[in-house]
Design a protein around this motif. Structure first.
Motif: not given
Ligand code: CMX
Ligand code: CO
Length: 140
Positions: A99, A104-105, A108-109
């Protein structure tokens, strides 16, 4: 950062038919079969080989909803390679460092993946058109 190729994900229309084809033609065997509601798939992991850093698989993915990632992919492209899953030791660390490069992820988790793994996707528009998954497998 990557320890191996954990799996290659393949979009299919008929999971049972595709499993039979892989069994008959390539002699692969099913290691697990699950429904992942969150990802919108029925899926099977077919064992390919063991390596020093863990096992590798082919992941067959049949959509359970047309508006899911695999459902949309099939409508647009038909059956074929959908994503590549790289093995990592620590998915949160890998997400943070990738990241930080500007990729772009999608996640995010980490989320729940096959066989108890923690998984996260990177956006294909930032990874040369290849949908990329990070996979932290459960310890064996
Ligand atoms: N590989 C490469 N490009 C892809 C792609 C894929 N698998 N899926 C979509 N794209 C491209 C499309 O071609 C499209 O490109 P253009 O804008 O140039 O036409 C763009 O991405 C947007 O496509 P979309 O169909 O509108 O899809 P969304 O933006 O709604 O979603 C994505 C794209 C990557 C965010 C979504 O597919 C996603 O969240 N994927 C991760 C989750 C997933 O794939 N789960 C199933 C597997 C579960 C598992 O492995 O366990
Ligand atoms: Co996958």
């Amino acid at each position: 950062m990557f320890t191996r190729i954990d799996h290659v994900g393949i979009a299919v229309r008929d999971l049972e038919k595709s499993i039979s084809w892989y069994e008959t033609t390539f002699g692969l065997t099913v290691a697990s079969q699950e429904i992942n509601e969150e990802q919108g798939v029925r899926e099977a992991m077919l064992f390919v080989a063991d390596g020093p850093a863990g096992s590798s698989y082919v992941q067959l993915l049949e959509p359970i909803r047309p508006d899911s990632p695999v459902g949309k992919f099939l409508a647009r492209n038909g059956e074929g390679v959908h994503h590549i899953g790289y093995g990592v030791d620590d998915v949160e660390n890998a997400l943070a460092s990738i990241g930080a490069t500007g990729v772009r992820l999608v996640d995010k988790r980490p989320r729940h993946g096959s066989m108890g793994a923690s998984i996260a996707f990177l956006h294909p528009k930032d990874t040369g058109g290849v949908l990329t998954e990070l996979v932290q497998a459960t310890r064996r």
